[in-house]
Scaffold this motif. Structure first.
Motif, PDB file in Angstrom:
ATOM      1  N   ARG A  40       0.834  -1.212   0.000  1.00  0.00           N
ATOM      2  CA  ARG A  40       0.000   0.000   0.000  1.00  0.00           C
ATOM      3  C   ARG A  40       0.865   1.256   0.000  1.00  0.00           C
ATOM      4  O   ARG A  40       0.572   2.229  -0.703  1.00  0.00           O
ATOM      5  CB  ARG A  40      -0.910   0.014   1.242  1.00  0.00           C
ATOM      6  N   LEU A  41       1.924   1.236   0.807  1.00  0.00           N
ATOM      7  CA  LEU A  41       2.798   2.401   0.901  1.00  0.00           C
ATOM      8  C   LEU A  41       3.494   2.670  -0.425  1.00  0.00           C
ATOM      9  O   LEU A  41       3.569   3.820  -0.886  1.00  0.00           O
ATOM     10  CB  LEU A  41       3.829   2.186   2.015  1.00  0.00           C
ATOM     11  N   GLU A  42       4.007   1.624  -1.059  1.00  0.00           N
ATOM     12  CA  GLU A  42       4.672   1.785  -2.354  1.00  0.00           C
ATOM     13  C   GLU A  42       3.687   2.305  -3.401  1.00  0.00           C
ATOM     14  O   GLU A  42       4.048   3.163  -4.230  1.00  0.00           O
ATOM     15  CB  GLU A  42       5.277   0.460  -2.807  1.00  0.00           C
ATOM     16  N   GLN A  43       2.479   1.801  -3.371  1.00  0.00           N
ATOM     17  CA  GLN A  43       1.470   2.241  -4.336  1.00  0.00           C
ATOM     18  C   GLN A  43       1.123   3.712  -4.122  1.00  0.00           C
ATOM     19  O   GLN A  43       0.975   4.478  -5.080  1.00  0.00           O
ATOM     20  CB  GLN A  43       0.224   1.371  -4.198  1.00  0.00           C
ATOM     21  N   LYS A  44       1.026   4.117  -2.861  1.00  0.00           N
ATOM     22  CA  LYS A  44       0.667   5.494  -2.554  1.00  0.00           C
ATOM     23  C   LYS A  44       1.783   6.460  -2.944  1.00  0.00           C
ATOM     24  O   LYS A  44       1.548   7.541  -3.469  1.00  0.00           O
ATOM     25  CB  LYS A  44       0.355   5.643  -1.067  1.00  0.00           C
ATOM     26  N   VAL A  47       6.596   4.570  -5.848  1.00  0.00           N
ATOM     27  CA  VAL A  47       7.993   4.183  -6.008  1.00  0.00           C
ATOM     28  C   VAL A  47       8.237   2.893  -5.228  1.00  0.00           C
ATOM     29  O   VAL A  47       7.618   2.664  -4.188  1.00  0.00           O
ATOM     30  CB  VAL A  47       8.939   5.300  -5.505  1.00  0.00           C
ATOM     31  N   ARG A  48       9.113   2.036  -5.746  1.00  0.00           N
ATOM     32  CA  ARG A  48       9.440   0.796  -5.039  1.00  0.00           C
ATOM     33  C   ARG A  48      10.384   1.128  -3.891  1.00  0.00           C
ATOM     34  O   ARG A  48      11.381   1.844  -4.053  1.00  0.00           O
ATOM     35  CB  ARG A  48      10.095  -0.191  -5.997  1.00  0.00           C
ATOM     36  N   ARG A  65      16.740   5.963   1.731  1.00  0.00           N
ATOM     37  CA  ARG A  65      16.610   7.387   2.077  1.00  0.00           C
ATOM     38  C   ARG A  65      15.423   7.604   3.008  1.00  0.00           C
ATOM     39  O   ARG A  65      15.493   8.363   3.974  1.00  0.00           O
ATOM     40  CB  ARG A  65      16.428   8.204   0.801  1.00  0.00           C
ATOM     41  N   LEU A  66      14.320   6.953   2.689  1.00  0.00           N
ATOM     42  CA  LEU A  66      13.125   7.095   3.523  1.00  0.00           C
ATOM     43  C   LEU A  66      13.388   6.552   4.927  1.00  0.00           C
ATOM     44  O   LEU A  66      13.003   7.175   5.925  1.00  0.00           O
ATOM     45  CB  LEU A  66      11.952   6.350   2.891  1.00  0.00           C
TER      46      LEU A  66
END
Length: 302
Positions: A40-44, A47-48, A65-66
């Motif tokens: 869900r986080l990647e989709q939002k 970015v992978r 980085r995140l």
């Protein structure tokens, strides 16, 4: 583009653990739930964040980085929520400790049962290993280490016995067959049961008497991984396979029963006991604070 805090927490847990299953064990969740949260986080974000293989899960450049920016922020959120814990009648939450196997066997059994009885709302997780990992990177609140292994910028308080010894022993039958060493160098002519750390380093057999320090590197028929297979070496020593060196407290029951006989006792090396250590520059969670106070109540062990 506000992301869900739970999804961010799930991503951080998976990235630090290096896999969904390990993260699930550390967080008490499920691997499938964590996977869905990261998806869900990647989709939002579009970015992978993680590169997934059958063997490992590694952050992408964007994910790394995140994670760097996210770690301190999540720590502040946890600290803010933990402030509320101070208003409870009894502290609650999870306390994660990273300890050497020797501490799990020789120190914690005396402390953990009464601690959990006194604080029933605290869940204690103990990760026992001898690889000396960074406790924060491993997602732990505190660790137990000996003085030479303490990291900088950490607060350390004594825990467990303040004086320990490395004992050397063998089965009486072995010593009857092969003779009793009178000097540490005599061990070079004996079958010795050795230990090896996960790094590949061998345990050092060091002795001291009247200011003289002697180090020997004996050989023998059995080499075991320190911690995980130490009891196998103890059993082999009792069976008469060879001579073992280990914490005196670990061998004490077998010395008292006569299954093992002390060897070179005047040469046994003594050292200071372990410490409970934790970061000094961050908020101390309520479960850890309770454990620190409880540990201090035991005082100094003989």
């Amino acid at each position: 583009m506000a992301a869900d805090l739970g999804d961010l927490t799930a991503f951080a847990a998976v990235a630090r653990a290096g896999g969904f299953r390990d993260a699930a064990r550390q967080t008490g969740g499920s691997a499938s739930g964590l996977s869905e949260a990261v998806r869900r986080l990647e989709q939002k974000l579009g970015v992978r964040l993680l590169n997934r293989t059958t063997r490992s899960v590694v952050p992408t450049e964007a994910g790394a980085r995140l994670l760097d920016r996210l770690g301190p922020a999540l720590g502040e959120v946890e600290a803010a929520l933990d402030v509320v814990n101070g208003f409870r009648d009894r502290p609650a939450g999870t306390l994660r400790l990273n300890v050497p196997v020797s501490a799990a066997r020789l120190v914690l059994p005396r402390i953990v049962p009464p601690f959990l009885a006194a604080y029933p709302d605290i869940r204690l997780e103990v990760i026992a290993e001898d690889s000396f990992v960074d406790v924060l990177a491993a997602g732990c609140d505190a660790g137990i280490r000996y003085g030479e292994r303490l990291e900088q910028d950490m607060i350390a308080i004594p825990i467990g016995p303040r004086r320990q010894s490395f004992a050397v022993a063998a089965a009486p039958a072995y010593l009857d067959r092969h003779g009793r060493p009178t000097h540490p160098r005599d061990l070079l002519n004996h079958a010795c049961l050795r230990g090896q750390f996960s790094s590949g380093a061998m345990t050092t057999w060091e002795f001291e008497r009247d200011g003289e320090v002697v180090k020997v590197d004996p050989t023998g028929p059995l080499l075991v991984r320190v911690g995980a297979a130490t009891d196998l070496a103890v059993d082999a020593a009792i069976a008469g396979t060879g001579i073992i060196q280990l914490f005196e407290d670990w061998l004490r029951p077998h010395l008292d029963s006569g299954a093992l006989e002390p060897v070179l006792e005047p040469w046994w090396q003594h050292f200071s006991g372990p410490f409970l250590y934790y970061p000094g520059r961050r908020h101390v969670p309520a479960p850890l604070r309770a454990f620190i106070d409880f540990t201090r109540s035991f005082g100094v062990w003989a």
